[in-house]
Design a protein around this motif. Structure first.
Motif, PDB file in Angstrom:
ATOM      1  N   THR A  94      79.913  71.695  12.823  1.00  0.00           N
ATOM      2  CA  THR A  94      79.007  70.692  13.392  1.00  0.00           C
ATOM      3  C   THR A  94      79.467  70.258  14.787  1.00  0.00           C
ATOM      4  N   ARG A 123      71.035  70.985  20.539  1.00  0.00           N
ATOM      5  CA  ARG A 123      72.125  71.011  19.557  1.00  0.00           C
ATOM      6  C   ARG A 123      72.534  72.440  19.204  1.00  0.00           C
ATOM      7  N   GLY A 150      76.027  72.857  17.792  1.00  0.00           N
ATOM      8  CA  GLY A 150      76.359  72.106  16.584  1.00  0.00           C
ATOM      9  C   GLY A 150      75.598  70.800  16.538  1.00  0.00           C
ATOM     10  N   THR A 151      75.381  70.307  15.335  1.00  0.00           N
ATOM     11  CA  THR A 151      74.582  69.091  15.192  1.00  0.00           C
ATOM     12  C   THR A 151      75.242  67.878  15.845  1.00  0.00           C
ATOM     13  N   SER A 198      74.870  64.945  25.679  1.00  0.00           N
ATOM     14  CA  SER A 198      74.940  66.243  24.983  1.00  0.00           C
ATOM     15  C   SER A 198      75.957  67.144  25.653  1.00  0.00           C
TER      16      SER A 198
END
Length: 237
Positions: A196, A163, A166-167, A153
């Protein structure tokens, strides 16, 4: 040197002096003792005694501690123990341009063993901009033991898999990369911002966190004593 000169009568003319010894004047039976670092000489009726001033011994320097032969692991003050299954965290600072496959590996920071999270710390240079192009942070297995599922991540907080940027700021796999822009989101062919993908702010610090788990806080995916990874950062700026 302190010099002492004493003149005695002719009675001592025949006396002899030896440094640190005893000598007697045969005509009088007088005995003179010269101690320590003194010396004496006789010239006619004069007896000269020379004594060195006492010099204190040199101070003994304090013992020196030899430098360690290897640098200690960079554990820092970051701990991902809030993630279930994680009991240890290693922290690695990453330069803005770090090419993967050139020796950058978690094995040099204490190894990525089961129950360990790796947090890579990146400071974005002030004024940096990717001008809409994408940079990436990539991880790949260091050896045969590293071919397992892991989760990567990017966030403005360590150990964060929310997140919030963003996804696409969380990815999963064996050899994976997370993409980002700097100083402004990229746009699609219609001119719409692609939100995203994480957009990093110049001058700020960000964290890339890795765990060897099938899901965040889930079962361990590392079946060896260590599942180390190589890492690299391509800024896109």
């Amino acid at each position: 040197m302190e010099k002492f000169q004493h003149t005695f009568g002719r009675l001592l003319a025949a006396a002899a002096f030896v440094g640190g010894a005893v000598a007697s004047a045969p005509s009088s039976g007088l005995t003179i003792t010269v101690n320590g670092t003194c010396s004496a000489s006789v010239s006619g009726s004069n007896v000269t005694i020379n004594c060195d001033a006492t010099t204190p011994p040199p101070e003994t320097p304090p013992p020196t501690t030899p430098p360690p032969t290897t640098p200690p692991p960079q554990t820092g003050s970051i701990a991902c123990s809030g993630i279930p299954g994680i009991s240890r965290t290693i922290v690695l600072p990453v330069s803005w341009q770090t090419t993967i496959g050139t020796g950058f590996t978690t094995s040099k920071a204490g190894s990525l063993s089961p129950g360990t999270a790796a947090v890579f710390v990146v400071d974005i240079p002030a004024g940096a901009s990717s001008r809409g192009t994408q940079g990436s942070f990539r991880i790949s297995p260091s050896n045969a033991n590293g071919y397992n599922t892991r989760i990567l991540s990017v966030s403005d907080r360590p150990c964060d898999y929310s997140r919030s940027l963003g996804t696409a700021s969380v990815v999963q796999g064996q050899d994976v990369r997370v993409y980002f822009t700097v100083g402004g989101h990229a746009t699609d062919k219609y001119g719409r911002m692609i939100t995203t993908i994480a957009d990093l702010t110049p001058g700020n610090r960000y964290y890339f966190t890795v765990v060897n788990q099938y899901s965040v806080g889930g079962a361990n995916s590392c079946m060896s004593s260590a599942c180390d990874i190589n890492y690299g950062l391509t800024p896109g700026t």
